[in-house]
Design a protein around this motif. Structure first.
Motif, PDB file in Angstrom:
ATOM      1  N   LEU A  15       0.855  -1.183   0.000  1.00 42.68           N
ATOM      2  CA  LEU A  15       0.000   0.000   0.000  1.00 42.68           C
ATOM      3  C   LEU A  15       0.893   1.236   0.000  1.00 42.68           C
ATOM      4  O   LEU A  15       1.499   1.590   1.019  1.00 42.68           O
ATOM      5  CB  LEU A  15      -0.902  -0.021   1.238  1.00 42.68           C
ATOM      6  CG  LEU A  15      -2.005   1.024   1.346  1.00 42.68           C
ATOM      7  CD1 LEU A  15      -2.980   0.923   0.183  1.00 42.68           C
ATOM      8  CD2 LEU A  15      -2.751   0.863   2.662  1.00 42.68           C
ATOM      9  N   SER A  23      -6.969   4.637   1.410  1.00 36.30           N
ATOM     10  CA  SER A  23      -6.716   3.996   2.690  1.00 36.30           C
ATOM     11  C   SER A  23      -7.377   4.758   3.838  1.00 36.30           C
ATOM     12  O   SER A  23      -7.988   4.163   4.734  1.00 36.30           O
ATOM     13  CB  SER A  23      -5.201   3.889   2.931  1.00 36.30           C
ATOM     14  OG  SER A  23      -4.928   3.392   4.227  1.00 36.30           O
ATOM     15  N   ARG A  54       2.954  -1.748   4.695  1.00 35.76           N
ATOM     16  CA  ARG A  54       1.506  -1.600   4.606  1.00 35.76           C
ATOM     17  C   ARG A  54       1.011  -2.428   3.434  1.00 35.76           C
ATOM     18  O   ARG A  54       1.551  -2.343   2.327  1.00 35.76           O
ATOM     19  CB  ARG A  54       1.131  -0.121   4.436  1.00 35.76           C
ATOM     20  CG  ARG A  54       1.722   0.750   5.541  1.00 35.76           C
ATOM     21  CD  ARG A  54       1.412   2.229   5.367  1.00 35.76           C
ATOM     22  NE  ARG A  54       2.215   3.034   6.265  1.00 35.76           N
ATOM     23  CZ  ARG A  54       1.893   3.284   7.540  1.00 35.76           C
ATOM     24  NH1 ARG A  54       0.762   2.791   8.019  1.00 35.76           N
ATOM     25  NH2 ARG A  54       2.690   4.019   8.298  1.00 35.76           N
ATOM     26  N   ALA A  56      -2.369  -4.207   1.188  1.00 33.84           N
ATOM     27  CA  ALA A  56      -3.761  -4.056   0.769  1.00 33.84           C
ATOM     28  C   ALA A  56      -4.175  -5.257  -0.059  1.00 33.84           C
ATOM     29  O   ALA A  56      -3.375  -5.812  -0.822  1.00 33.84           O
ATOM     30  CB  ALA A  56      -3.950  -2.779  -0.049  1.00 33.84           C
ATOM     31  N   GLN A  66      -7.126  -3.821   4.230  1.00 32.93           N
ATOM     32  CA  GLN A  66      -5.777  -3.305   4.436  1.00 32.93           C
ATOM     33  C   GLN A  66      -5.283  -3.631   5.840  1.00 32.93           C
ATOM     34  O   GLN A  66      -6.061  -3.919   6.752  1.00 32.93           O
ATOM     35  CB  GLN A  66      -5.744  -1.789   4.238  1.00 32.93           C
ATOM     36  CG  GLN A  66      -6.585  -1.023   5.243  1.00 32.93           C
ATOM     37  CD  GLN A  66      -6.612   0.475   4.980  1.00 32.93           C
ATOM     38  OE1 GLN A  66      -6.160   0.957   3.944  1.00 32.93           O
ATOM     39  NE2 GLN A  66      -7.149   1.236   5.919  1.00 32.93           N
TER      40      GLN A  66
END
Length: 400
Positions: A15, A23, A54, A56, A66
């Motif tokens: 992400l 997000s 991060r 997703a 996420q």
């Protein structure tokens, strides 16, 4: 690594900043908050600068779920361990109950293992949900609420208390204090600046002894006749007594004091009347990510040279499932082997990964787990393992 069990239209991706607005839209919906433009800029700064991975789940190119893994360090028996702090787990409602969070967690565990993060912590929205994936409760939050007439008596003390700005003078005190517990964070300057300052506003009161050495501090604020102590940190009894005397100096402007403490804190032993309000609730969960790597780093208590045999089950991190021969020398140094030729099943202790995690962090003892039938094996082996696990209280002063 490729995530397990992904369908053709599902994809787990990193992400990045290009999806920041998407997000934040999901986070604000899932956690039911609304951020101002300036607050979103603060979050964006953290998004860019905080060490984290991060992830997703995209379905047909659209953000569906996420999660973030913060790159953190935690203390175990005074030794820092690399830890992945799972945070911000969220799914849009139309994609819920499709196993997406489970796939994210499995992917995150794989990546944590590669990075050498042998532990993972998280604040659960539902303990039962994360227990299924191998996390176990590892620390409780204890809170005292004291009326003014219930505070410890003020005493005279050497040294002095002064209000300070910034965290430079208290950060070192914190690290000494935190290293006494299992599961406290080793804080970076960025963590103090971006996390502690935002979650724990107010005054900082520093206690120094007669030689000018910092021995304790408070972070606290006063509002609506309540003094809320975010952090009460002391390295010795002189510091604790002095800081409580300082709290008592606020008696004309407050009605009550609220303070968090380790679960084994003995404040009530210092009070004229110990019948004060105390609340203890389960707080964070922990999980061993890589059993072999974790055991090799673990600071076992010294004693006679001996071997232990563990049989571990871990459904969602299958690299942990299996048999371990653990050799501990007189100094507590460890050698681990997974050679089946060395394994002795008649002397083996069997347990699930979540129970092994709570045991090694010190939240539960071998006797407690045995009484629940969560560790199985010869009693002599259970007792011997108990003697090699350092006794440390678990305590976490942070949230993520």
């Amino acid at each position: 690594m490729e995530a397990i069990g992904m369908s053709a239209d599902e994809q787990i991706v990193s992400l990045d900043l290009e999806r920041f607005e998407e997000s934040m839209a999901l986070s604000q919906f899932a956690f039911q908050f609304k951020r101002s433009t300036s607050e979103l800029e603060e979050i964006k700064y953290n998004f860019i600068h905080e060490p984290a991975d991060r992830w997703a789940v995209l379905i047909d190119g659209q953000l569906a779920a996420q999660a973030a893994v913060l790159n953190l360090q935690t203390y175990i028996a005074g030794r820092p361990f690399q830890m992945g702090g799972v945070a911000g787990v969220a799914t849009w409602p139309e994609y819920r109950r499709q196993g997406l969070v489970g796939k994210l967690l499995v992917h995150a565990l794989q990546e944590m293992r590669v990075k050498g993060q042998t532990l993972s912590f998280l604040a659960p929205f539902a303990f039962g949900f994360y227990r299924k994936f191998g996390w176990g409760t590892y620390t409780d939050a204890k809170t005292y609420t004291l009326l003014v007439n219930q505070l410890p008596k003020r005493t005279t003390y050497s040294g002095k208390i002064e209000r300070v700005s910034g965290y430079e003078r208290v950060a070192e005190i914190y690290e000494v204090y935190a290293s006494q517990f299992n599961g406290s964070l080793q804080r970076s300057p960025l963590w103090w600046e971006r996390r502690v300052s935002k979650r724990k506003p107010g005054q900082i009161a520093l206690f120094t002894d007669i030689d000018g050495n910092g021995q304790g501090y408070l972070i606290y604020e006063v509002a609506k006749r309540e003094l809320n102590i975010h952090e009460f940190i002391y390295l010795n009894e002189e510091a604790r007594s002095a800081l409580w005397s300082f709290v008592g100096q606020h008696d004309s402007m407050i009605e009550r004091v609220v303070v968090n403490a380790p679960v084994d804190d003995m404040l009530t032993d210092l009070l004229p009347d110990p019948r004060v309000k105390q609340e203890i609730v389960p707080y964070f969960m922990a999980r061993i990510v890589d059993v072999e790597a974790f055991i090799k780093l673990y600071p076992f208590t010294g004693g006679e040279e001996e071997q232990f045999y563990l049989k571990v089950t871990d459904t969602y991190a299958p690299w942990n499932t299996g048999e371990y021969m653990i050799h501990i020398d007189v100094k507590g140094e460890v050698n681990v082997s997974r050679d089946p030729q060395l394994f002795k099943p008649d002397n083996a202790l069997e347990l699930e990964i979540g129970d092994l995690s709570t045991l090694m962090l010190g939240y539960r003892t071998t006797a407690q787990l045995s009484s629940l039938n969560r560790i199985r094996g010869p009693l002599h082996a259970i007792n011997r393992l108990h003697r090699r696990i350092p006794e440390r209280t678990t305590y976490l002063l942070d949230f993520f």
